[in-house]
Write a protein that holds these residues in place. Structure first.
Motif, PDB file in Angstrom:
ATOM      1  N   LEU A  62     -37.096 -30.587  20.659  1.00 24.06           N
ATOM      2  CA  LEU A  62     -37.941 -30.076  21.744  1.00 24.06           C
ATOM      3  C   LEU A  62     -37.724 -30.925  22.986  1.00 24.06           C
ATOM      4  CD1 LEU A  62     -41.230 -29.526  19.696  1.00 24.06           C
ATOM      5  CD2 LEU A  62     -39.566 -27.795  20.370  1.00 24.06           C
ATOM      6  N   ASP A  63     -37.842 -30.300  24.158  1.00 24.19           N
ATOM      7  CA  ASP A  63     -37.564 -31.000  25.410  1.00 24.19           C
ATOM      8  C   ASP A  63     -38.676 -31.957  25.827  1.00 24.19           C
ATOM      9  OD1 ASP A  63     -39.513 -29.190  26.225  1.00 24.19           O
ATOM     10  OD2 ASP A  63     -38.134 -27.953  27.370  1.00 24.19           O
ATOM     11  N   SER A  64     -39.924 -31.582  25.586  1.00 25.60           N
ATOM     12  CA  SER A  64     -41.053 -32.438  25.951  1.00 25.60           C
ATOM     13  C   SER A  64     -42.303 -31.888  25.281  1.00 25.60           C
ATOM     14  CB  SER A  64     -41.261 -32.458  27.473  1.00 25.60           C
ATOM     15  OG  SER A  64     -41.838 -31.238  27.910  1.00 25.60           O
ATOM     16  N   ARG A  65     -43.397 -32.609  25.428  1.00 23.95           N
ATOM     17  CA  ARG A  65     -44.639 -32.113  24.826  1.00 23.95           C
ATOM     18  C   ARG A  65     -45.177 -30.892  25.554  1.00 23.95           C
ATOM     19  NH1 ARG A  65     -49.999 -34.516  26.055  1.00 23.95           N
ATOM     20  NH2 ARG A  65     -49.912 -35.347  28.153  1.00 23.95           N
ATOM     21  N   HIS A  66     -44.587 -30.559  26.691  1.00 23.65           N
ATOM     22  CA  HIS A  66     -45.009 -29.392  27.458  1.00 23.65           C
ATOM     23  C   HIS A  66     -44.206 -28.139  27.109  1.00 23.65           C
ATOM     24  CE1 HIS A  66     -47.651 -31.966  29.625  1.00 23.65           C
ATOM     25  NE2 HIS A  66     -46.642 -32.731  29.995  1.00 23.65           N
ATOM     26  N   LEU A  67     -43.236 -28.263  26.220  1.00 23.08           N
ATOM     27  CA  LEU A  67     -42.430 -27.127  25.753  1.00 23.08           C
ATOM     28  C   LEU A  67     -41.908 -26.292  26.918  1.00 23.08           C
ATOM     29  CD1 LEU A  67     -44.712 -25.989  22.775  1.00 23.08           C
ATOM     30  CD2 LEU A  67     -42.755 -27.539  22.700  1.00 23.08           C
ATOM     31  N   VAL A  68     -41.230 -26.949  27.825  1.00 30.22           N
ATOM     32  CA  VAL A  68     -40.698 -26.285  29.012  1.00 30.22           C
ATOM     33  C   VAL A  68     -39.666 -25.227  28.625  1.00 30.22           C
ATOM     34  CG1 VAL A  68     -39.450 -26.641  31.179  1.00 30.22           C
ATOM     35  CG2 VAL A  68     -41.181 -28.301  30.441  1.00 30.22           C
ATOM     36  N   ASP A  69     -38.833 -25.521  27.635  1.00 30.31           N
ATOM     37  CA  ASP A  69     -37.825 -24.565  27.173  1.00 30.31           C
ATOM     38  C   ASP A  69     -38.502 -23.494  26.315  1.00 30.31           C
ATOM     39  OD1 ASP A  69     -35.674 -23.177  26.136  1.00 30.31           O
ATOM     40  OD2 ASP A  69     -34.747 -24.922  25.182  1.00 30.31           O
ATOM     41  N   ARG A  70     -38.672 -22.302  26.897  1.00 26.30           N
ATOM     42  CA  ARG A  70     -39.390 -21.214  26.230  1.00 26.30           C
ATOM     43  C   ARG A  70     -38.771 -20.856  24.881  1.00 26.30           C
ATOM     44  NH1 ARG A  70     -38.565 -15.906  25.929  1.00 26.30           N
ATOM     45  NH2 ARG A  70     -36.947 -15.965  27.501  1.00 26.30           N
ATOM     46  N   LYS A 122     -42.265 -16.456  30.061  1.00 25.99           N
ATOM     47  CA  LYS A 122     -42.820 -17.810  29.963  1.00 25.99           C
ATOM     48  C   LYS A 122     -44.225 -17.905  30.576  1.00 25.99           C
ATOM     49  CE  LYS A 122     -41.495 -22.539  30.850  1.00 25.99           C
ATOM     50  NZ  LYS A 122     -40.664 -23.379  31.699  1.00 25.99           N
ATOM     51  N   ILE A 123     -45.204 -17.364  29.889  1.00 24.31           N
ATOM     52  CA  ILE A 123     -46.593 -17.458  30.343  1.00 24.31           C
ATOM     53  C   ILE A 123     -47.043 -18.917  30.274  1.00 24.31           C
ATOM     54  CG2 ILE A 123     -47.609 -17.025  28.060  1.00 24.31           C
ATOM     55  CD1 ILE A 123     -49.697 -15.225  29.537  1.00 24.31           C
ATOM     56  N   SER A 124     -47.945 -19.300  31.144  1.00 21.07           N
ATOM     57  CA  SER A 124     -48.380 -20.693  31.218  1.00 21.07           C
ATOM     58  C   SER A 124     -49.519 -20.997  30.252  1.00 21.07           C
ATOM     59  CB  SER A 124     -48.830 -21.033  32.637  1.00 21.07           C
ATOM     60  OG  SER A 124     -49.381 -22.333  32.670  1.00 21.07           O
ATOM     61  N   PHE A 125     -49.225 -21.835  29.262  1.00 21.43           N
ATOM     62  CA  PHE A 125     -50.262 -22.289  28.340  1.00 21.43           C
ATOM     63  C   PHE A 125     -51.197 -23.278  29.036  1.00 21.43           C
ATOM     64  CE2 PHE A 125     -47.343 -20.459  25.383  1.00 21.43           C
ATOM     65  CZ  PHE A 125     -48.159 -19.950  24.384  1.00 21.43           C
ATOM     66  N   HIS A 126     -50.660 -24.058  29.967  1.00 20.60           N
ATOM     67  CA  HIS A 126     -51.524 -24.964  30.730  1.00 20.60           C
ATOM     68  C   HIS A 126     -52.623 -24.164  31.429  1.00 20.60           C
ATOM     69  CE1 HIS A 126     -48.518 -28.164  30.285  1.00 20.60           C
ATOM     70  NE2 HIS A 126     -49.387 -29.003  30.843  1.00 20.60           N
ATOM     71  N   ALA A 127     -52.234 -23.077  32.082  1.00 20.41           N
ATOM     72  CA  ALA A 127     -53.211 -22.260  32.810  1.00 20.41           C
ATOM     73  C   ALA A 127     -54.183 -21.578  31.848  1.00 20.41           C
ATOM     74  CB  ALA A 127     -52.498 -21.220  33.668  1.00 20.41           C
ATOM     75  N   TRP A 159     -51.268 -24.887  40.394  1.00 21.43           N
ATOM     76  CA  TRP A 159     -50.444 -25.428  41.464  1.00 21.43           C
ATOM     77  C   TRP A 159     -49.436 -26.433  40.907  1.00 21.43           C
ATOM     78  CZ3 TRP A 159     -50.390 -30.671  42.581  1.00 21.43           C
ATOM     79  CH2 TRP A 159     -49.550 -31.037  43.634  1.00 21.43           C
ATOM     80  N   ALA A 160     -49.900 -27.334  40.034  1.00 16.35           N
ATOM     81  CA  ALA A 160     -49.030 -28.380  39.491  1.00 16.35           C
ATOM     82  C   ALA A 160     -47.875 -27.782  38.699  1.00 16.35           C
ATOM     83  CB  ALA A 160     -49.840 -29.333  38.605  1.00 16.35           C
ATOM     84  N   ARG A 161     -48.154 -26.776  37.897  1.00 19.51           N
ATOM     85  CA  ARG A 161     -47.095 -26.169  37.083  1.00 19.51           C
ATOM     86  C   ARG A 161     -46.040 -25.489  37.958  1.00 19.51           C
ATOM     87  NH1 ARG A 161     -46.141 -28.566  33.178  1.00 19.51           N
ATOM     88  NH2 ARG A 161     -45.451 -26.839  31.920  1.00 19.51           N
ATOM     89  N   VAL A 162     -46.495 -24.856  39.031  1.00 14.63           N
ATOM     90  CA  VAL A 162     -45.552 -24.223  39.961  1.00 14.63           C
ATOM     91  C   VAL A 162     -44.799 -25.291  40.759  1.00 14.63           C
ATOM     92  CG1 VAL A 162     -45.356 -22.718  41.998  1.00 14.63           C
ATOM     93  CG2 VAL A 162     -46.856 -22.062  40.090  1.00 14.63           C
ATOM     94  N   ALA A 165     -41.953 -26.647  39.097  1.00 18.58           N
ATOM     95  CA  ALA A 165     -40.977 -25.593  38.792  1.00 18.58           C
ATOM     96  C   ALA A 165     -40.909 -25.282  37.298  1.00 18.58           C
ATOM     97  CB  ALA A 165     -39.594 -25.941  39.354  1.00 18.58           C
ATOM     98  N   HIS A 166     -42.017 -25.487  36.599  1.00 21.42           N
ATOM     99  CA  HIS A 166     -42.084 -25.120  35.188  1.00 21.42           C
ATOM    100  C   HIS A 166     -42.549 -23.681  35.006  1.00 21.42           C
ATOM    101  CE1 HIS A 166     -42.453 -29.588  33.800  1.00 21.42           C
ATOM    102  NE2 HIS A 166     -41.285 -29.307  34.312  1.00 21.42           N
ATOM    103  N   HIS A 167     -43.173 -23.124  36.042  1.00 23.11           N
ATOM    104  CA  HIS A 167     -43.655 -21.744  36.013  1.00 23.11           C
ATOM    105  C   HIS A 167     -43.595 -21.139  37.402  1.00 23.11           C
ATOM    106  CE1 HIS A 167     -45.117 -21.684  31.899  1.00 23.11           C
ATOM    107  NE2 HIS A 167     -45.646 -22.878  32.089  1.00 23.11           N
ATOM    108  N   THR A 168     -43.637 -19.824  37.411  1.00 24.99           N
ATOM    109  CA  THR A 168     -43.765 -19.085  38.669  1.00 24.99           C
ATOM    110  C   THR A 168     -45.250 -18.842  38.927  1.00 24.99           C
ATOM    111  OG1 THR A 168     -43.743 -16.918  37.602  1.00 24.99           O
ATOM    112  CG2 THR A 168     -41.586 -17.882  38.201  1.00 24.99           C
ATOM    113  N   PRO A 169     -45.615 -18.451  40.138  1.00 25.09           N
ATOM    114  CA  PRO A 169     -47.019 -18.103  40.387  1.00 25.09           C
ATOM    115  C   PRO A 169     -47.523 -17.006  39.437  1.00 25.09           C
ATOM    116  CG  PRO A 169     -45.906 -18.415  42.473  1.00 25.09           C
ATOM    117  CD  PRO A 169     -44.845 -18.472  41.407  1.00 25.09           C
ATOM    118  N   GLY A 170     -46.700 -16.027  39.159  1.00 25.26           N
ATOM    119  CA  GLY A 170     -47.108 -14.957  38.241  1.00 25.26           C
ATOM    120  C   GLY A 170     -47.397 -15.463  36.836  1.00 25.26           C
TER     121      GLY A 170
END
Length: 192
Positions: A62-70, A122-127, A159-162, A165-170
């Motif tokens: 895995l790339d990081s604990r944030h699972l950036v790689d979908r 890639k929906i945002s789990f953080h959000a 805002w932080a995720r965008v 560049a880990h996510h788009t606004p959508g």
């Protein structure tokens, strides 16, 4: 600004919120015994997936604990679903406070939506998690100020995720909407 976005991403990571929220909810719902129930929920709902992810990162899968790689999210997310299911069954069978059972059910509902979506997009789990946390806390704390502060924090997380560049606004908007809708719907179904 990128440094601040990284800090926000770490402090409000899904794992952090899923581990921190249940004891608070349990404490507010049923005092110290409720907090103990919350610790059980935290260990399973947050601790198990965090461990799976940490091992995956350490082994280079895995790339990081944030699972950036979908593409690599599936295994850890299925582990999270399994852990939340186990937590829910234990909490129900052992007689945990209703609000805590509803909170864990809301986690499962959010996963039921976000996991299939993330297989294609890639929906945002953080959000999603930050929005769901804000909804739960608005049920146990004074609603208006909690919703206001919670909404601001969800906006900051998005805002932080965008920004990173880990996510788009959508993707962050979709995540936040899923978090609010599944959590609010679950709490309403439980009548809390």
């Amino acid at each position: 600004m990128t440094r601040m976005a990284g800090w926000v991403t770490e402090v409000f990571a899904p794992q952090v919120l899923v581990i921190a929220m249940p004891p608070v909810v349990g404490l507010l719902a049923q005092g110290w015994s409720g907090a103990a129930w919350g610790l059980l929920a935290s260990a399973l709902c947050g601790g198990v997936p965090a461990t799976v992810i940490a091992v995956g990162v350490r082994r280079g899968r895995l790339d990081s604990r944030h699972l950036v790689d979908r593409a690599r999210r599936t295994g850890p997310l299925l582990a999270a679903v399994g852990a939340v299911l186990v937590a829910l069954v234990l909490l129900v069978l052992l007689g945990a406070p209703t609000l805590l059972v509803a909170t864990v059910t809301a986690m499962l509902a959010a996963l039921a939506v976000t996991v299939p979506v993330t297989l294609r997009w890639k929906i945002s789990f953080h959000a999603a998690v930050s929005a769901g946390t804000a909804v739960v806390l608005a049920h146990v704390l004074p609603p208006a100020p909690t919703a206001l502060v919670g909404g601001a924090l969800v906006g900051l997380v998005c805002w932080a995720r965008v920004r990173l560049a880990h996510h788009t606004p959508g993707q962050v908007i979709a995540g936040a909407l899923v978090g609010v809708a599944t959590t609010w719907g679950t709490l309403a179904a439980f009548g809390v």
